[in-house]
Scaffold this active site. Structure first.
Site, mmCIF file in Angstrom:
data_model
loop_
_atom_site.group_PDB
_atom_site.id
_atom_site.type_symbol
_atom_site.label_atom_id
_atom_site.label_comp_id
_atom_site.label_asym_id
_atom_site.label_seq_id
_atom_site.Cartn_x
_atom_site.Cartn_y
_atom_site.Cartn_z
ATOM 1 N N ASP A 165 -37.985 -16.064 -70.977
ATOM 2 C CA ASP A 165 -39.110 -16.639 -70.231
ATOM 3 C C ASP A 165 -40.137 -15.595 -69.843
ATOM 4 O O ASP A 165 -40.863 -15.767 -68.861
ATOM 5 C CB ASP A 165 -38.576 -17.330 -68.967
ATOM 6 N N GLU B 170 -33.469 -17.266 -58.035
ATOM 7 C CA GLU B 170 -33.254 -15.865 -58.412
ATOM 8 C C GLU B 170 -33.897 -14.901 -57.407
ATOM 9 O O GLU B 170 -35.086 -14.614 -57.496
ATOM 10 C CB GLU B 170 -33.842 -15.600 -59.813
ATOM 11 N N LYS C 72 -29.040 -17.200 -59.540
ATOM 12 C CA LYS C 72 -29.176 -16.087 -60.486
ATOM 13 C C LYS C 72 -29.265 -14.820 -59.653
ATOM 14 O O LYS C 72 -30.253 -14.592 -58.942
ATOM 15 C CB LYS C 72 -30.416 -16.274 -61.357
ATOM 16 N N SER D 270 -27.246 -14.558 -67.320
ATOM 17 C CA SER D 270 -28.549 -15.122 -67.682
ATOM 18 C C SER D 270 -29.421 -13.921 -68.022
ATOM 19 O O SER D 270 -30.390 -13.618 -67.333
ATOM 20 C CB SER D 270 -29.133 -15.918 -66.511
HETATM 21 P P1 13P Z 1 -33.343 -9.360 -67.365
HETATM 22 O O1 13P Z 1 -31.929 -9.734 -67.732
HETATM 23 O O2 13P Z 1 -34.077 -8.621 -68.447
HETATM 24 O O3 13P Z 1 -33.433 -8.720 -66.006
HETATM 25 O O4 13P Z 1 -34.168 -10.728 -67.276
HETATM 26 C C1 13P Z 1 -33.625 -11.808 -66.647
HETATM 27 C C2 13P Z 1 -34.696 -12.569 -66.007
HETATM 28 O O5 13P Z 1 -34.888 -13.729 -66.292
HETATM 29 C C3 13P Z 1 -35.486 -11.912 -64.971
HETATM 30 O O6 13P Z 1 -36.204 -12.871 -64.281
#
Ligand code: 13P
Length: 334
Positions: free
Chosen positions: A24, A177, A219, A289
């Site tokens: 994303d 997150e 997350k 993730s």
């Molecule tokens: P990374 O695993 O590269 O940190 O990315 C995960 C993500 O979606 C950060 O928002």
């Protein structure tokens, strides 16, 4: 949408031995990733690269869902199949990033707050129509001298709770997150303290905003030494401290926790997840993730020879998915 339907999606996102691939990146973030390997940041290159990732043969063996960017959910495979449709037909749950990125928090130098609440209800409605079943919002908490402030943490967790409530209203599972950033020379104990206070604030806000935890996924960032800290904690220590922090702050009703990779090497991200799951069982499934830790090897290969390395790049994506899927079960072997 009933809470039971949201809970079912949430459980499917963390099905045993499966995790999420995060693809994303905003147009400006993918620009940095492409620049690092010498690829032009054109719309067609972004589309072709996301197609490579999403059409990896048998990806759903280890991947339950993928997080897309606004541009990507409107794009299609070269055969004209919308990505969200392709994913649903191939056992991958479509997700969407819905925040509008971080901006300086006025009055608090060095700190940021995530924007994107204005008009969010209408955007979520549209994303649901386009096939999304979960939505991600990333808050960023920086560690430095005298930061984070309580004001920054509260502003960010308040926004996370408002977005999560809107998601559930629109039938989407919120993937909340709150990322505690690894950059800095702080030690693992500082990361623990900041992560603990952030998660406490997050779950208090979710409660105040009537967010149903049964239909929510966290997350999380791991509890880890700052990137430039002279003393780097071991894999065992990162696993133990992350588990201790999560167990003291995250209610057991949550259906699952997935980790971001945050700049860790591919191997470290897998080893940490594996070590945590070897110490299980835990109150919730712990999975991944990952963005960079799922993609960086494949991106490098594709950049070297887009046509010639296409299959090899997909095999690398599959191999990273398998390693992380095994780590989600505590069965990864180095
Ligand atoms: P990374 O695993 O590269 O940190 O990315 C995960 C993500 O979606 C950060 O928002």
């Amino acid at each position: 949408m009933s809470i039971e339907q949201l809970a079912e999606t949430a459980r499917a996102m963390v099905a045993p031995g499966k995790g999420i691939i995060a693809i994303d990146e905003s147009t400006s973030t993918i620009a940095k990733r492409f620049a690092g390997v010498g690829i032009d940041n054109t719309e067609e290159n972004r589309r072709a690269y996301r197609e490579l990732l999403l059409t990896t043969p048998r990806l759903s063996d280890y991947i339950s869902g993928a997080i897309l960017f606004d541009e990507t959910i409107r794009q299609s495979t070269r055969d004209g199949v919308p990505f969200a449709k392709y994913m649903s037909e191939n056992g991958i749950i479509p997700g969407i990033k819905v925040d509008k990125g971080t901006h300086p928090l006025a009055g608090f130098p060095g700190e940021v707050v995530t924007e994107g609440l204005d008009g969010l209800r209408a955007r979520l409605e549209e994303y649901a129509r386009l096939g999304a079943r979960f939505a991600k919002w990333r808050a960023v908490i920086n560690i430095g001298e005298d930061i984070p402030s309580g004001t920054c943490i509260d502003a960010n967790t308040h926004a996370l709770a408002r977005y999560a409530a809107l998601c559930q209203e629109q039938g989407l599972v919120p993937m909340v997150e709150p990322e505690v950033i690894m950059d800095g020379d702080h030690d693992i104990d500082t990361c623990y303290e900041v992560t603990e206070v952030t998660l406490r604030s997050l779950f208090a806000s979710l409660y105040e905003h009537n967010v149903m935890l049964e239909g929510t996924i966290l997350k999380a960032s791991m509890v880890i030494s700052g990137t430039t800290c002279p003393e780097q904690a071991s894999v065992e220590e990162v696993a133990a401290e992350t588990l201790r922090c999560l167990k003291s702050t995250v209610p057991a009703t949550l259906p699952g926790i997935v980790f971001l990779s945050g700049g860790q090497s591919d191997e470290a991200a897998t080893a940490h997840l594996d070590a945590m799951n070897q110490a299980g069982p835990h109150p919730w499934p712990l999975s991944f993730s990952y963005g960079r830790a799922m993609q960086q090897a494949a991106l490098k290969l594709w950049a070297q020879d887009m046509a010639g390395n296409y299959k090899k790049a997909q095999e690398t994506v599959y191999a990273r998915a398998r390693d992380n899927g095994l780590a989600a079960l505590g069965q990864w072997k180095q």
